[in-house]
Design a protein around this motif. Structure first.
Motif, short mmCIF file in Angstrom:
data_model
loop_
_atom_site.label_atom_id
_atom_site.label_comp_id
_atom_site.label_asym_id
_atom_site.label_seq_id
_atom_site.Cartn_x
_atom_site.Cartn_y
_atom_site.Cartn_z
N GLU A 1 13.38 8.26 47.36
CA GLU A 1 12.72 7.08 46.79
C GLU A 1 11.28 7.39 46.40
N ARG B 1 11.39 9.04 43.18
CA ARG B 1 11.64 8.08 42.10
C ARG B 1 10.33 7.44 41.66
N TRP C 1 17.85 -0.02 37.30
CA TRP C 1 17.54 -0.07 38.72
C TRP C 1 17.49 -1.48 39.31
N LYS D 1 12.15 0.88 48.17
CA LYS D 1 13.39 0.52 48.85
C LYS D 1 14.28 1.76 49.00
N PRO D 2 14.06 2.54 50.04
CA PRO D 2 14.85 3.76 50.24
C PRO D 2 16.35 3.50 50.36
N ARG E 1 18.19 2.21 48.42
CA ARG E 1 18.86 2.49 47.14
C ARG E 1 19.70 3.76 47.22
N LYS F 1 22.24 9.98 45.70
CA LYS F 1 21.32 9.76 44.59
C LYS F 1 22.02 9.46 43.28
N THR G 1 22.97 5.14 42.49
CA THR G 1 21.87 4.19 42.60
C THR G 1 21.66 3.32 41.37
N TYR H 1 17.95 9.29 37.04
CA TYR H 1 17.13 9.84 38.12
C TYR H 1 17.04 11.35 37.93
#
Length: 522
Positions: free
Chosen positions: A379, A382, A424, A432-433, A435, A440, A443, A450
């Motif tokens: 996250e 991201r 997203w 918000k980890p 996700r 990965k 998500t 990503y």
């Protein structure tokens, strides 16, 4: 004499016309072709493009507060933010005479990054970049394919596991230093951006050069200075001829380049001698040289391998990519976990749970069980990716419904792509980890929005190394300290070569209450 003057006048006129074509006619023709396809932006201006507006907007709006701390684009590049707000998915920014077209449509990004025919190569590097770093990340075509084949084995997962002791030693040295600072008063303020640069520099020095650690660290310090000089040189991006003038920056960059080359040549030759004698070490340099030798022997052709200069450039790339990316990730993780203490607590609980009955240093399998720590790191990547992705065109090229002229750069702005609400959700600006609780690639709506390490054939070869190092460092930090942002911290991300905190990252480390500590040894 009259004939000579006529020739000189003709040559001067031809040179002037060529210059005028390069700085005005060609950019304006490209601008018109892009506009016809719905790709708009600020108008191109002679020589400077949009760089003056970019700097002016940065001065005017770069310090304005944002509603949410992770909404960083208005701060790091207000011009890009304005264009993205106005034009949504595609627009053009002129960096001098070079047009960069922003691409944010997931299907177009996939087409660019997954291309194997060379339609979207990496842009050509300028002389400043070549003095700083080149290697695998900048090559194209057959040279890239050859280097990737040789470099890949050094970063296989099983090889990474052998480097755990080097990572462990360096991290323990940092933790030990912090404990001494904290033990006296119970807390201490530490600038994480400096600490993690030193940590990752030590790690890559040990992991790359093993017993030549001290020489490796000297190379790291020289490359660190070279990075600062490279950043200064980018002020001359619109005037490439300045790279040939004997300025103070140019002379120092060339001197460092020669000195680093000399140090690396000595280390490489010594290591090659040992390998030929049957002595081998599983550090990055040893693995790289062994792979290189195997390619030469398998093809019975020295051209199948890398030259001495090629190996030197890959070693310089080890430093920049291995040190800078991981240092940034750890720095932003400490900042973000200080902003969100509930996730810091959850990560610490997981570390204690995973290592509760383990009296030995963590191994790869241990670190792989840190699901919450992994979610947090993903996250952070991201929200705070180190840089964006750039490709180019060397001929008129089709991309989806677009027809891109020669000389256009394609810009995949990760700070925008990773904040696309369509992919997203409306909470895209929030940390918000969760996700990433399912991985990965689960998500976003299209499962491909990503790209912190790139994607496709040119995905970063060192991503597993960076994540392994980051998990180990965070596990040890969480096990030994709690932390919060210092009152001296100012949240001001800015884009240099990579995304960094402009005023450093002062964090207050606290000694954990004894009741919190367990018997685990980390």
């Amino acid at each position: 004499m009259a004939v000579l003057m006529t020739v000189l006048c003709a040559l001067t006129a031809a040179w002037a016309l060529k210059l005028l074509h390069a700085v005005w006619w060609k950019p304006k023709m490209i601008e018109e072709k892009l506009r016809e396809q719905g790709i708009h932006g600020y108008p191109y201006k002679l020589v400077y493009g949009n760089t003056k507006e970019m700097m002016e907007l940065a001065r005017e709006k770069g310090s304005e507060p944002t509603e949410q701390p992770h909404d960083i684009l208005p701060r790091i590049n207000p011009l890009l933010h304005d264009l993205a707000t106005t034009h949504k998915k595609s627009f053009v920014v002129w960096y001098g005479t070079t047009p960069r077209v922003a691409i944010m449509e997931p299907n177009l990004i996939k087409e660019i990054l997954n291309n194997k025919s060379g339609d979207f190569p990496k842009p050509k590097t300028n002389s400043f970049t070549q003095l700083f770093v080149s290697g695998l990340a900048t090559y194209n075509g057959d040279k890239w394919a050859k280097h990737r084949k040789i470099v890949d084995p050094a970063f296989h997962l099983e090889k990474m596991k052998h480097m755990m002791p080097a990572l462990d030693v360096c991290t323990d040295e940092m933790i030990s230093k912090w404990r001494k600072l904290v033990n006296f008063m119970g807390s201490s303020e530490v600038d994480m951006s400096v600490e993690f640069q030193n940590l990752t520099g030590d790690v890559i020095s040990r992991a790359a050069f093993g017993s030549n650690f001290e020489e490796g660290r000297l190379i790291f310090l020289l490359q660190k200075e070279q990075g600062r000089l490279f950043l200064q040189s980018q002020m001359n991006i619109n005037f490439p001829l300045l790279s040939y003038l004997p300025t103070k920056v140019n002379k120092r960059m060339k001197h460092i380049n020669r000195e680093v080359g000399s140090l690396l040549t000595r280390i490489i030759k010594k290591r090659e001698k040992f390998i030929r004698a049957g002595e081998h070490k599983d550090d990055l340099l040893g693995l790289l040289l062994k792979s290189n030798l195997e390619q030469v022997q398998a093809n019975n052709n020295s051209e199948a391998g890398m030259s001495m200069q090629d190996v030197i450039e890959e070693c310089k790339l080890f430093y920049f990519a291995g040190q800078e990316t991981t240092s940034n990730l750890l720095t932003w993780t400490m900042i973000v976990l200080s902003m969100h203490p509930e996730w810091q607590d959850r990560a610490r609980e997981e570390v204690f749970r995973v290592f509760r009955n383990n009296n030995t240093p963590p191994n790869y399998d241990d670190l792989n069980r840190l699901k919450i720590v992994n979610m947090i790191l993903l996250e952070v990547l991201r929200l705070y990716p180190s840089t964006s992705l750039i490709r180019s065109t060397n001929k008129e090229t089709k991309l989806g419904d677009l027809c891109l002229p020669t000389g256009v750069q394609l810009f995949i702005p990760l700070h925008l792509v990773h904040r696309d609400k369509e992919q997203w959700g409306d909470d895209v600006m929030e940390f918000k980890p969760e996700r990433f609780s399912d991985g990965k690639f689960e998500t976003t709506n299209d499962k491909l929005s990503y790209y912190p390490f790139g994607w496709g054939p040119r995905v970063c070869v060192g991503q597993n190394f960076a994540m392994l190092e980051s998990k180990l460092a965070m596990a040890k930090i969480l096990h030994n300290f709690s932390f919060e942002l210092s009152p001296n911290y100012t949240h001001a991300p800015y884009s240099a070569v990579t995304l960094q905190p402009r005023y450093g990252a002062p964090v207050i480390l606290h000694k954990l209450p004894s009741v919190t500590r367990t018997a685990a040894v980390l």
